[in-house]
Design a protein around this motif. Structure first.
Motif, PDB file in Angstrom:
ATOM      1  N   ILE A   1       0.852  -1.197   0.000  1.00 48.39           N
ATOM      2  CA  ILE A   1       0.000   0.000   0.000  1.00 48.39           C
ATOM      3  C   ILE A   1       0.882   1.241   0.000  1.00 48.39           C
ATOM      4  CG2 ILE A   1      -1.810   1.278   1.200  1.00 48.39           C
ATOM      5  CD1 ILE A   1      -2.854  -1.251   2.325  1.00 48.39           C
ATOM      6  N   GLY A   2       0.717   2.088  -1.022  1.00 47.65           N
ATOM      7  CA  GLY A   2       1.537   3.299  -1.167  1.00 47.65           C
ATOM      8  C   GLY A   2       2.689   3.027  -2.119  1.00 47.65           C
TER       9      GLY A   2
ATOM     10  N   THR B   1       8.763   5.707  -3.667  1.00 47.20           N
ATOM     11  CA  THR B   1      10.007   5.001  -3.986  1.00 47.20           C
ATOM     12  C   THR B   1      10.067   3.652  -3.295  1.00 47.20           C
ATOM     13  OG1 THR B   1      10.985   7.188  -3.880  1.00 47.20           O
ATOM     14  CG2 THR B   1      12.506   5.357  -4.082  1.00 47.20           C
ATOM     15  N   MET B   2       9.732   3.634  -1.991  1.00 48.96           N
ATOM     16  CA  MET B   2       9.852   2.389  -1.231  1.00 48.96           C
ATOM     17  C   MET B   2       8.834   1.358  -1.708  1.00 48.96           C
ATOM     18  SD  MET B   2      12.399   2.769   0.638  1.00 48.96           S
ATOM     19  CE  MET B   2      12.334   1.226   1.508  1.00 48.96           C
TER      20      MET B   2
ATOM     21  N   GLU C   1      -2.414   2.332  -4.638  1.00 39.25           N
ATOM     22  CA  GLU C   1      -1.984   3.732  -4.534  1.00 39.25           C
ATOM     23  C   GLU C   1      -3.218   4.588  -4.784  1.00 39.25           C
ATOM     24  OE1 GLU C   1       0.981   5.787  -4.068  1.00 39.25           O
ATOM     25  OE2 GLU C   1      -0.612   7.271  -4.316  1.00 39.25           O
ATOM     26  N   THR C   2      -3.441   5.580  -3.878  1.00 40.45           N
ATOM     27  CA  THR C   2      -4.662   6.375  -3.998  1.00 40.45           C
ATOM     28  C   THR C   2      -4.574   7.471  -5.057  1.00 40.45           C
ATOM     29  OG1 THR C   2      -3.818   7.503  -2.060  1.00 40.45           O
ATOM     30  CG2 THR C   2      -5.689   6.052  -1.703  1.00 40.45           C
ATOM     31  N   GLN C   3      -3.387   8.020  -5.266  1.00 38.54           N
ATOM     32  CA  GLN C   3      -3.239   9.111  -6.240  1.00 38.54           C
ATOM     33  C   GLN C   3      -3.165   8.534  -7.649  1.00 38.54           C
ATOM     34  OE1 GLN C   3      -3.012  12.440  -5.190  1.00 38.54           O
ATOM     35  NE2 GLN C   3      -3.488  11.532  -3.196  1.00 38.54           N
TER      36      GLN C   3
ATOM     37  N   GLN D   1       0.190   9.103  -9.477  1.00 43.82           N
ATOM     38  CA  GLN D   1       1.247   8.274  -8.880  1.00 43.82           C
ATOM     39  C   GLN D   1       1.099   6.820  -9.319  1.00 43.82           C
ATOM     40  OE1 GLN D   1       4.046   9.339  -7.548  1.00 43.82           O
ATOM     41  NE2 GLN D   1       3.825   8.685  -5.435  1.00 43.82           N
TER      42      GLN D   1
ATOM     43  N   VAL E   1       2.988   3.894   3.034  1.00 47.87           N
ATOM     44  CA  VAL E   1       2.470   5.243   2.754  1.00 47.87           C
ATOM     45  C   VAL E   1       3.398   6.277   3.396  1.00 47.87           C
ATOM     46  CG1 VAL E   1       0.097   4.378   2.592  1.00 47.87           C
ATOM     47  CG2 VAL E   1       0.904   5.332   4.761  1.00 47.87           C
ATOM     48  N   PHE E   2       3.042   7.579   3.301  1.00 44.55           N
ATOM     49  CA  PHE E   2       3.894   8.626   3.880  1.00 44.55           C
ATOM     50  C   PHE E   2       4.237   8.303   5.330  1.00 44.55           C
ATOM     51  CE2 PHE E   2       1.247  11.329   0.908  1.00 44.55           C
ATOM     52  CZ  PHE E   2       2.246  11.456  -0.048  1.00 44.55           C
TER      53      PHE E   2
HETATM   54  P1  ADP Z   1       8.715   6.955  -0.249  1.00 41.69           P
HETATM   55  O1  ADP Z   1       9.312   7.386   1.045  1.00 41.69           O
HETATM   56  O2  ADP Z   1       8.610   5.501  -0.402  1.00 41.69           O
HETATM   57  O3  ADP Z   1       9.181   7.680  -1.475  1.00 41.69           O
HETATM   58  P2  ADP Z   1       6.358   8.540  -0.112  1.00 41.69           P
HETATM   59  O4  ADP Z   1       6.130   8.821   1.323  1.00 41.69           O
HETATM   60  O5  ADP Z   1       6.853   9.577  -1.014  1.00 41.69           O
HETATM   61  O6  ADP Z   1       7.185   7.233  -0.151  1.00 41.69           O
HETATM   62  O7  ADP Z   1       5.076   7.939  -0.813  1.00 41.69           O
HETATM   63  C1  ADP Z   1       4.069   7.303  -0.177  1.00 41.69           C
HETATM   64  C2  ADP Z   1       2.990   6.988  -1.200  1.00 41.69           C
HETATM   65  O8  ADP Z   1       1.854   6.517  -0.501  1.00 41.69           O
HETATM   66  C3  ADP Z   1       2.543   8.189  -2.022  1.00 41.69           C
HETATM   67  O9  ADP Z   1       2.570   7.827  -3.372  1.00 41.69           O
HETATM   68  C4  ADP Z   1       1.101   8.421  -1.558  1.00 41.69           C
HETATM   69  O10 ADP Z   1       0.258   8.903  -2.595  1.00 41.69           O
HETATM   70  C5  ADP Z   1       0.677   7.043  -1.120  1.00 41.69           C
HETATM   71  N1  ADP Z   1      -0.407   7.031  -0.157  1.00 41.69           N
HETATM   72  C6  ADP Z   1      -0.638   7.891   0.852  1.00 41.69           C
HETATM   73  N2  ADP Z   1      -1.753   7.514   1.531  1.00 41.69           N
HETATM   74  C7  ADP Z   1      -2.197   6.383   0.964  1.00 41.69           C
HETATM   75  C8  ADP Z   1      -3.294   5.501   1.223  1.00 41.69           C
HETATM   76  N3  ADP Z   1      -4.131   5.708   2.229  1.00 41.69           N
HETATM   77  N4  ADP Z   1      -3.432   4.425   0.421  1.00 41.69           N
HETATM   78  C9  ADP Z   1      -2.553   4.177  -0.580  1.00 41.69           C
HETATM   79  N5  ADP Z   1      -1.552   4.992  -0.870  1.00 41.69           N
HETATM   80  C10 ADP Z   1      -1.350   6.077  -0.126  1.00 41.69           C
END
Ligand code: ADP
Ligand code: COA
Length: 719
Positions: free
Chosen positions: A302-303, A306-307, A326-328, A331, A378-379
Motif C-alpha cells: 500500500i503506497g 520510492t519504497m 496507490e490512492t493518487q 502516482q 504510505v507517507f
Molecule cells: P517513499 O518514502 O517511499 O518515497 P512517499 O512517502 O513519497 O514514499 O510515498 C508514499 C505513497 O503513498 C505516495 O505515493 C502516496 O500517494 C501514497 N499514499 C498515501 N496515503 C495512501 C493511502 N491511504 N493508500 C494508498 N496509498 C497512499
C-alpha cells in the motif's frame, strides 16, 4: 571423511562426506589422501571419480578450522598427488564446487558439472586467496583476464559459463555421478600428459603490464581498503610471469600475509554472523526460529512511492502475486510504468525471460481483501498510518499479516489500531528496496512468533538478509546513525569541513561520508523529523539559534541549510554543490565554508585543527556506544545482528567486520577510554557517555565478541 567404492567394475568412486557442504576438514582431507592412494594402487581400478554426498561437490576449506591449529594433511600436496596420478581422475560436480572444492577439481584431470551447479573461488570475500593452487592453475586453464575476474571478485559462475570459459569439460542434465562414471570409463588408459593443468604454460597476453596495472587500479578502487583483492592480483601475476613452482611459493607467501590479518578475521566473522542472524531468539527467551512460518503466496503493497515500488518489484521477483495499491491516480500510473521497467531490467540482468505479470494495480484499498500479507508503505505520518492499519484490520481476511515499512515509528502503536495486534510486524526495507540486501524485521511487544517467523522467511525468499530487531525509535540501524551524524555536525562547528569529515570516513572504508550521504538522501528528511520533535527553532536563520536543547548540545546547522532550501542533491545544493539538481557529483562549495566561518564567529566558536583520527573516534565510537545501549535494551540480541545491519544496510566496510566487531578489534578498553575522554570534554553530549554494558565488558577483561552474549544475558538477569 571420504569413502571409496568400486562401481561399473573398474571405476573407483570417492565420495566426500561432511554435511552440510562437504567442507574439506582435516578428516575429509585425510579421507581423500587414503582413498586416492588405495584406488591408485588397486589394479582393478582403471579410473577414479570424485563426488560429494547430499547434492554438493564441496563448499571448500572448512572455515571453522581457520584460526585453530591446523592438523591433518595439507591441501596442496593432496591435490598434487591427484594431479600426478597415473589413472584418470574425474571430478563430478553437483551443487557447488567452491574455493578449495574447485581447487580440488582443478587438480583432477577432467571436470563434469551438473547444469545447476555453481563454481567459484570466493576466498577473497573471506579475506584470503585460493591458496591450494587456485591462483596458479586457473589462469593456466582459462587465461589471465578471466581468472583475474573470478579470483578478485570471488563471484560464483553457472555451469554454462564454466563450460564456456573452459573451467569444466562437460555439462550434464542427468545424474552427475552417472555421467562422470561413464566418462571415466571412456578415458581409462588414455594418456594424461595434456590433462595436468600445472604443466600448462600460462597464456601471456602481449600487454601484460598494462593488463595488470589496470586490474590493480580496478581492485584498489573497489576494495575500499581491503587487502585480499590486491594480493589476488599479485598471485595471478605470479602465475603469468613465473614458473609454476615459484608461482606456488608466491601464492603461499601472499596467503601467509592475509591469513593472520585482522581483515580475514573480520570477513570470516561476517560469514558466520550472516548465518547466525537467521537463527534468532530474543533476550526474553522467546524463540522465533522454532516457530513455523506460514506460506505467503499473495501479498499487497500500500503506497507506491520510492519504497513501495521497490518492495513491489522485490516481491514479484520472489515469485509472489502482488496487489499494488496507490490512492493518487497520477502516482499509480507512474508507479505502473516504473515497476514494469524495473522488472524488465531485472529479468534482463538475471538472464531470464520476464515472467507473466504478477502485479495487479488498484487505487482502492479494498483490493487487499484476499491477500496473505500486506506491507504498508504510505507517507511517514503516524496519523495516516494509523488510519491505514484500521482499514486493513477491517478489510483483510482473517489471519492476514499486517506489516509496516516505517523507518522509525512505533510498531506497537500501529498494532494497537488493529483487531489482531499479534499479526502486526515491521518490515523495514532500505532504498532502493529491490536492490538493498538488508531487511530489519521489527517485532512489537505483541507480535506472535509465527508473525516474525513469516516476515523473516519472506525476507529470505526475497533474497534479503533479514535481522529481527526490537521496537524502539529508529530500531537498530537508524538509532545508531543519530549519534554518528550528530558528532559530524559538532565537528563542523568545532572547525572541520564536510570534505574533511567525509574523507576520513571514506578512507576508513565507507562508500560515502556522512555529508555526501546526507546530500544523497536529502537533508529535509531529518529536518521534518526534528521539526516534528519540536527541536527546530523557527526563523533560526535570521537570528542566533541556540546550540542546546533541554541541556543537551544541539547543532542547528542542518536546520539552517534547510531554511535556505539546501536539501542536497535534489536541489543542487546541500553540504556540497552540484552542477544541477539531481546531479551526483559533489563539488566543494565556497559558500558553505564562509557560512561555517560566519556561524562560528556568531557563536564565538574558535575553529581548531581536527584530524582524521578525531573524526573517526568521535563519529564511530559514539555510534558503537549506542550499539552497546541497544544490546543493553535487548533491541538486538547479539553483536552479530548489529554488525550485519551495518554491513548490509549502511555501507560499513565488511573487512572491518561491523561496528561491534570493530570495537573488539580496536580494544574495548581503548573505546571506553576515548569515550570517557570525549565525554569529559563535551559533558552536554549524552551519546558520548560510555554505557554500562561497555564498562561491564571491560571490567570483565574485554571478552572476544562471540562471548558477549553470555555477558549480556547476565547483565539482563541482574537488572
Ligand atoms: P517513499 O518514502 O517511499 O518515497 P512517499 O512517502 O513519497 O514514499 O510515498 C508514499 C505513497 O503513498 C505516495 O505515493 C502516496 O500517494 C501514497 N499514499 C498515501 N496515503 C495512501 C493511502 N491511504 N493508500 C494508498 N496509498 C497512499
Ligand atoms: N566451512 C565451514 N562451514 C561451512 C562452509 C565452509 N566452507 N560453507 C558452509 N558452511 C556451513 C555454514 O556455516 C552453515 O552452517 P550452519 O547451518 O551451522 O549455519 C552451513 O554450512 C550451510 O551453509 P549455508 O551458507 O547456510 O548454505 P547454502 O546452501 O545457502 O550455501 C554454500 C552453501 C556452500 C554456497 C555457502 O555456504 C558458501 O558460500 N560457503 C562458503 C564457500 C567458501 O567461501 N569456501 C571457501 C572457503 S576458503
Amino acid at each position: 571423511m571420504a569413502q571409496c567404492t568400486r562401481v561399473s567394475g573398474s571405476v573407483g568412486l570417492i565420495t566426500l562426506q561432511n554435511p552440510p557442504v562437504n567442507a574439506l576438514s582435516a578428516a575429509v582431507r585425510q579421507g581423500i589422501v587414503d582413498t586416492v592412494k588405495r584406488a591408485l594402487s588397486d589394479p582393478k581400478v582403471k579410473s577414479v571419480v570424485i563426488c560429494g554426498q547430499d547434492g554438493i561437490f564441496c563448499g571448500g576449506a572448512d572455515i571453522k578450522e581457520f584460526g585453530t591449529k591446523m592438523s591433518g594433511p595439507p591441501l596442496v600436496p593432496m591435490i598434487h598427488a591427484i594431479e600426478a596420478a597415473s589413472k584418470p581422475v574425474v571430478a563430478a560436480i553437483e551443487g557447488g564446487a567452491l574455493g578449495g572444492g574447485l581447487e580440488l577439481a582443478l587438480g583432477c584431470h577432467y571436470r563434469i558439472a551438473h547444469s545447476k551447479a555453481r563454481l567459484g573461488l570466493p576466498e577473497v570475500s573471506l579475506g584470503l586467496l585460493p591458496a591450494a593452487g587456485g591462483t596458479q592453475r586457473l589462469p593456466r586453464l582459462i587465461g589471465v583476464p578471466a581468472a583475474l575476474d573470478l579470483i578478485t571478485t570471488g563471484r560464483h559462475i553457472t555451469a554454462a559459463e564454466a563450460l564456456q570459459l573452459g573451467v569444466v569439460d562437460q555439462v550434464t542434465e542427468h545424474r552427475t555421478v552417472d555421467a562422470a562414471v561413464k566418462f571415466a570409463l571412456s578415458v581409462a588408459g588414455k594418456p594424461l600428459d595434456g590433462r595436468r593443468i600445472s604443466t600448462y604454460p600460462c597464456p601471456r597476453p602481449s600487454d601484460l603490464d598494462a593488463l595488470f596495472e589496470a586490474a590493480m587500479q580496478k581492485v584498489r578502487q573497489n576494495a575500499r581498503g581491503a587487502i585480499a583483492p590486491v594480493a589476488c592480483v599479485q598471485a595471478v601475476r605470479a602465475a603469468a610471469t613465473l614458473p609454476y613452482i615459484q608461482g606456488m611459493e608466491r601464492e603461499k607467501e601472499l596467503m601467509a600475509t592475509l591469513f593472520t590479518s585482522g581483515q580475514a578475521r573480520a570477513l570470516q566473522y561476517c560469514f558466520f554472523a550472516q548465518r547466525a542472524v537467521s537463527k534468532w531468539s530474543m533476550p526474553s527467551g522467546a524463540r522465533w526460529d522454532t516457530s513455523k512460518p506460514r506460506p505467503v503466496h499473495k501479498a499487497a503493497v500500500i503506497g507506491l512511492g520510492t519504497m513501495g515500488r521497490g518492495i513491489t518489484v522485490a516481491l514479484a521477483q520472489a515469485g509472489l502475486s502482488v496487489v499494488a495499491v496507490e490512492t493518487q491516480e497520477k502516482q499509480l500510473m507512474e508507479a505502473k510504468q516504473a515497476v514494469s521497467a524495473m522488472l524488465e531490467r531485472g529479468a534482463k540482468r538475471r538472464g531470464v525471460a520476464p515472467g507473466p505479470d504478477k502485479v495487479s494495480y488498484s487505487h482502492n484499498i479494498q483490493a487487499v481483501a484476499d491477500v496473505d500479507l500486506v506491507i504498508e508503505a504510505v507517507f511517514e505520518d503516524m496519523d495516516l498510518k494509523k488510519k491505514v492499519f484500521q482499514q486493513m484490520s477491517v478489510i483483510c481476511k482473517p489471519g492476514t499479516f499486517l506489516c509496516t515499512n516505517t523507518s522509525a515509528l512505533d510498531v506497537d502503536h500501529l498494532a494497537s489500531q488493529t483487531r489482531n495486534p499479534e499479526l502486526v510486524v515491521g518490515m523495514h526495507f532500505f532504498a532502493p528496496a529491490h536492490v538493498m540486501k538488508l531487511l530489519e524485521v521489527v517485532h512489537g511487544s505483541q507480535s506472535s512468533p509465527q508473525t516474525v517467523a513469516t516476515a523473516m522467511q519472506l525476507g529470505k525468499k526475497m533474497g534479503k538478509v533479514s535481522v529481527a530487531v526490537g521496537n524502539c525509535r529508529g530500531f537498530v540501524g537508524n538509532r545508531m546513525l543519530k549519534p554518528y551524524v550528530e558528532q559530524a555536525f559538532f565537528l563542523l562547528e568545532e572547525g572541520a569541513t564536510p570534505e574533511l569529515v567525509d574523507r576520513a570516513l571514506e578512507e576508513f572504508g565507507f562508500p560515502m561520508g556522512v555529508f555526501r550521504m546526507s546530500d544523497l538522501s536529502g537533508l529535509d528528511v531529518g529536518w521534518r523529523v526534528r521539526r516534528g520533535d519540536g527541536l527546530v527553532e523557527p526563523g533560526a536563520a535570521s537570528g542566533q539559534p541556540a546550540r542546546s536543547r533541554g541541556g543537551r548540545r544541539y547543532s542547528p546547522l542542518g536546520d539552517l541549510l534547510c531554511e535556505q532550501g539546501r536539501f542536497g542533491q535534489k536541489t543542487g545544493r546541500g553540504w556540497y554543490q552540484y552542477d544541477k539538481p539531481g546531479s551526483r557529483i559533489a563539488r566543494s562549495d565556497p559558500w558553505l565554508h564562509s557560512f561555517l566561518e560566519e556561524y562560528r564567529a556568531r557563536h564565538g566558536l574558535v575553529a581548531r585543527r581536527i584530524d582524521h583520527q578525531e573524526v573517526l573516534e568521535r563519529c564511530l565510537y559514539a555510534l558503537i556506544n549506542e550499539g552497546f545501549r541497544i544490546l543493553e535494551d535487548g533491541i538486538a540480541t547479539g553483536p552479530e545482528d548489529i554488525d550485519i545491519i551495518y554491513v548490509f544496510g549502511y555501507g560499513w566496510p565488511r573487512h572491518r567486520g561491523g561496528p561491534m566487531f570493530y570495537a573488539g578489534m580496536v580494544g574495548l578498553a581503548k573505546v571506553l577510554e576515548r569515550l570517557e575522554h570525549y565525554h569529559q570534554a563535551h559533558p552536554d553530549v549524552p551519546y558520548l557517555q560510555p554505557c554500562s554494558l561497555l564498562r561491564r565488558l571491560v571490567a570483565g577483561g574485554s571478552p572476544p565478541v562471540h562471548r558477549w552474549r553470555e555477558v549480556i544475558k547476565k547483565f539482563h538477569s541482574q537488572l
